[in-house]
Each structure stands twice: as structure tokens, then as C-alpha cells.
Design a protein around this motif. Sequence first.
Motif, PDB file in Angstrom:
ATOM      1  N   VAL A  19       0.849  -1.206   0.000  1.00 34.84           N
ATOM      2  CA  VAL A  19       0.000   0.000   0.000  1.00 34.84           C
ATOM      3  C   VAL A  19       0.879   1.249   0.000  1.00 34.84           C
ATOM      4  CG1 VAL A  19      -1.628   1.371   1.353  1.00 34.84           C
ATOM      5  CG2 VAL A  19      -2.002  -1.082   1.089  1.00 34.84           C
ATOM      6  N   LYS A  20       1.865   1.287   0.874  1.00 30.14           N
ATOM      7  CA  LYS A  20       2.759   2.456   0.949  1.00 30.14           C
ATOM      8  C   LYS A  20       3.469   2.697  -0.373  1.00 30.14           C
ATOM      9  CE  LYS A  20       3.635   1.792   5.841  1.00 30.14           C
ATOM     10  NZ  LYS A  20       4.589   1.306   6.835  1.00 30.14           N
ATOM     11  N   SER A  40      -8.220  -5.092 -10.460  1.00 26.17           N
ATOM     12  CA  SER A  40      -8.170  -4.365  -9.189  1.00 26.17           C
ATOM     13  C   SER A  40      -8.573  -5.239  -8.002  1.00 26.17           C
ATOM     14  CB  SER A  40      -9.021  -3.101  -9.234  1.00 26.17           C
ATOM     15  OG  SER A  40     -10.360  -3.405  -9.543  1.00 26.17           O
ATOM     16  N   SER A  41      -9.477  -6.187  -8.196  1.00 23.04           N
ATOM     17  CA  SER A  41      -9.859  -7.054  -7.077  1.00 23.04           C
ATOM     18  C   SER A  41      -8.723  -7.990  -6.696  1.00 23.04           C
ATOM     19  CB  SER A  41     -11.124  -7.844  -7.400  1.00 23.04           C
ATOM     20  OG  SER A  41     -10.911  -8.715  -8.481  1.00 23.04           O
ATOM     21  N   ASN A  42      -7.970  -8.480  -7.684  1.00 18.61           N
ATOM     22  CA  ASN A  42      -6.812  -9.324  -7.374  1.00 18.61           C
ATOM     23  C   ASN A  42      -5.726  -8.511  -6.685  1.00 18.61           C
ATOM     24  OD1 ASN A  42      -7.698 -11.812  -8.239  1.00 18.61           O
ATOM     25  ND2 ASN A  42      -6.967 -11.521 -10.315  1.00 18.61           N
ATOM     26  N   TYR A  43      -5.423  -7.339  -7.220  1.00 16.78           N
ATOM     27  CA  TYR A  43      -4.397  -6.492  -6.620  1.00 16.78           C
ATOM     28  C   TYR A  43      -4.796  -6.117  -5.192  1.00 16.78           C
ATOM     29  CZ  TYR A  43      -0.774  -2.961  -6.281  1.00 16.78           C
ATOM     30  OH  TYR A  43       0.326  -2.230  -5.893  1.00 16.78           O
ATOM     31  N   ASN A  44      -6.070  -5.836  -5.005  1.00 14.77           N
ATOM     32  CA  ASN A  44      -6.579  -5.476  -3.685  1.00 14.77           C
ATOM     33  C   ASN A  44      -6.345  -6.606  -2.677  1.00 14.77           C
ATOM     34  OD1 ASN A  44      -7.895  -3.703  -1.894  1.00 14.77           O
ATOM     35  ND2 ASN A  44      -9.826  -4.767  -2.210  1.00 14.77           N
ATOM     36  N   LYS A  45      -6.435  -7.856  -3.121  1.00 14.15           N
ATOM     37  CA  LYS A  45      -6.167  -8.993  -2.232  1.00 14.15           C
ATOM     38  C   LYS A  45      -4.745  -8.934  -1.687  1.00 14.15           C
ATOM     39  CE  LYS A  45      -7.592 -12.283  -5.032  1.00 14.15           C
ATOM     40  NZ  LYS A  45      -7.913 -13.595  -5.602  1.00 14.15           N
ATOM     41  N   TYR A  46      -3.805  -8.564  -2.529  1.00  9.56           N
ATOM     42  CA  TYR A  46      -2.415  -8.481  -2.077  1.00  9.56           C
ATOM     43  C   TYR A  46      -2.246  -7.355  -1.055  1.00  9.56           C
ATOM     44  CZ  TYR A  46      -1.751 -11.393  -6.185  1.00  9.56           C
ATOM     45  OH  TYR A  46      -1.854 -12.394  -7.115  1.00  9.56           O
ATOM     46  N   GLU A  47      -2.880  -6.213  -1.313  1.00  9.11           N
ATOM     47  CA  GLU A  47      -2.778  -5.096  -0.372  1.00  9.11           C
ATOM     48  C   GLU A  47      -3.448  -5.423   0.958  1.00  9.11           C
ATOM     49  OE1 GLU A  47      -3.836  -1.230  -1.782  1.00  9.11           O
ATOM     50  OE2 GLU A  47      -2.127  -1.165  -3.155  1.00  9.11           O
ATOM     51  N   ASN A  48      -4.467  -6.260   0.924  1.00 15.34           N
ATOM     52  CA  ASN A  48      -5.167  -6.633   2.151  1.00 15.34           C
ATOM     53  C   ASN A  48      -4.570  -7.856   2.833  1.00 15.34           C
ATOM     54  OD1 ASN A  48      -7.119  -4.565   2.177  1.00 15.34           O
ATOM     55  ND2 ASN A  48      -8.292  -5.626   0.614  1.00 15.34           N
ATOM     56  N   GLY A  49      -3.459  -8.360   2.286  1.00 14.74           N
ATOM     57  CA  GLY A  49      -2.790  -9.501   2.899  1.00 14.74           C
ATOM     58  C   GLY A  49      -3.530 -10.808   2.714  1.00 14.74           C
ATOM     59  N   GLY A  51      -3.754 -12.368  -0.460  1.00 18.48           N
ATOM     60  CA  GLY A  51      -3.232 -13.086  -1.615  1.00 18.48           C
ATOM     61  C   GLY A  51      -1.764 -13.420  -1.431  1.00 18.48           C
ATOM     62  N   ASN A  52      -1.333 -14.492  -2.051  1.00 21.33           N
ATOM     63  CA  ASN A  52       0.055 -14.929  -1.983  1.00 21.33           C
ATOM     64  C   ASN A  52       0.622 -14.851  -3.402  1.00 21.33           C
ATOM     65  OD1 ASN A  52       2.489 -16.092  -1.385  1.00 21.33           O
ATOM     66  ND2 ASN A  52       1.641 -17.979  -0.564  1.00 21.33           N
ATOM     67  N   PRO A  53       1.254 -13.722  -3.749  1.00 16.50           N
ATOM     68  CA  PRO A  53       1.682 -13.523  -5.135  1.00 16.50           C
ATOM     69  C   PRO A  53       2.797 -14.473  -5.569  1.00 16.50           C
ATOM     70  CG  PRO A  53       2.540 -11.774  -3.740  1.00 16.50           C
ATOM     71  CD  PRO A  53       1.625 -12.607  -2.886  1.00 16.50           C
ATOM     72  N   THR A  54       2.737 -14.848  -6.823  1.00 18.52           N
ATOM     73  CA  THR A  54       3.795 -15.660  -7.418  1.00 18.52           C
ATOM     74  C   THR A  54       4.993 -14.766  -7.724  1.00 18.52           C
ATOM     75  OG1 THR A  54       3.038 -15.237  -9.665  1.00 18.52           O
ATOM     76  CG2 THR A  54       2.076 -17.152  -8.529  1.00 18.52           C
ATOM     77  N   VAL A  55       6.099 -15.384  -8.083  1.00 21.25           N
ATOM     78  CA  VAL A  55       7.283 -14.620  -8.471  1.00 21.25           C
ATOM     79  C   VAL A  55       6.949 -13.745  -9.683  1.00 21.25           C
ATOM     80  CG1 VAL A  55       9.642 -14.784  -9.353  1.00 21.25           C
ATOM     81  CG2 VAL A  55       8.902 -16.286  -7.500  1.00 21.25           C
ATOM     82  N   GLU A  56       6.191 -14.285 -10.616  1.00 25.45           N
ATOM     83  CA  GLU A  56       5.795 -13.498 -11.793  1.00 25.45           C
ATOM     84  C   GLU A  56       4.994 -12.266 -11.377  1.00 25.45           C
ATOM     85  OE1 GLU A  56       3.397 -13.942 -16.024  1.00 25.45           O
ATOM     86  OE2 GLU A  56       3.273 -15.574 -14.575  1.00 25.45           O
ATOM     87  N   THR A  57       4.082 -12.423 -10.438  1.00 28.01           N
ATOM     88  CA  THR A  57       3.282 -11.298  -9.967  1.00 28.01           C
ATOM     89  C   THR A  57       4.150 -10.279  -9.240  1.00 28.01           C
ATOM     90  OG1 THR A  57       1.323 -12.690  -9.807  1.00 28.01           O
ATOM     91  CG2 THR A  57       1.298 -10.642  -8.552  1.00 28.01           C
ATOM     92  N   ILE A  58       5.117 -10.746  -8.465  1.00 27.64           N
ATOM     93  CA  ILE A  58       6.059  -9.848  -7.782  1.00 27.64           C
ATOM     94  C   ILE A  58       6.790  -8.991  -8.821  1.00 27.64           C
ATOM     95  CG2 ILE A  58       8.219  -9.769  -6.438  1.00 27.64           C
ATOM     96  CD1 ILE A  58       5.799 -10.498  -4.723  1.00 27.64           C
ATOM     97  N   LEU A  59       7.254  -9.625  -9.873  1.00 27.67           N
ATOM     98  CA  LEU A  59       7.958  -8.880 -10.921  1.00 27.67           C
ATOM     99  C   LEU A  59       7.044  -7.876 -11.612  1.00 27.67           C
ATOM    100  CD1 LEU A  59      10.085 -11.768 -12.444  1.00 27.67           C
ATOM    101  CD2 LEU A  59      10.873  -9.910 -10.960  1.00 27.67           C
ATOM    102  N   LYS A  60       5.806  -8.244 -11.838  1.00 27.97           N
ATOM    103  CA  LYS A  60       4.843  -7.321 -12.454  1.00 27.97           C
ATOM    104  C   LYS A  60       4.556  -6.136 -11.531  1.00 27.97           C
ATOM    105  CE  LYS A  60       2.410 -10.531 -15.490  1.00 27.97           C
ATOM    106  NZ  LYS A  60       1.118 -11.180 -15.789  1.00 27.97           N
TER     107      LYS A  60
END
Length: 86
Positions: A19-20, A40-49, A51-60
Motif C-alpha cells: 500500500v505504501k 483491481s480485485s486481485n491487486y486489492n487482495k495483495y494489499e489486504n494480505g 493473496g500470496n503472489p507468485t514470483v511473476e506477480t512480484i515482478l509485475k
Amino acid sequence: MDSKKVLELYMKEFGENLVKLREKKFNTMNNVAINSDFDSSNYNKYENGKGNPTVETILKMASLLEIEPKDLFNFKFDIKKHKIDM
């Protein structure tokens, strides 16, 4: 501590850091959706803790935010306090 509980705590801290970082680049979640292929709903899951992002998602995420991938993990997490039971 149960590994599932530790993961939940870690993902919460990851989300708060995300978020920061996002707020430095984009004011709103809507701007994330406009400027990327993130749903936005998937990204929001990561900000809300949630979702568990894959390495590919981390890079994106890093590419979108124009940061180094390691910056996504630049937060304090006391692994000794939250030691995972083996």
C-alpha cells in the motif's frame, strides 16, 4: 507457531508495505487498474494480505511501481518472534 498463521501475519505486513509503495506512485487502486493489466480485485487482495503472489506477480508489481522487486519485501518481520513450527 503454525506455518499458516505465520504466513497470514507475513502477508499482512507485505500488504501494508505494498500500500505504501503504491501510494507513492498511484493515488488510488483505480489508477493501478488503468495503468496495468492487474485486475483491481486481485491487486486489492495483495494489499489486504489475502493473496500470496507468485514470483511473476512480484515482478509485475515491481515493474508497475517502478521499483526493485526487493523493495516489496523491505519491511520488518520478526522471524524469531513468529518462528514456524517444524
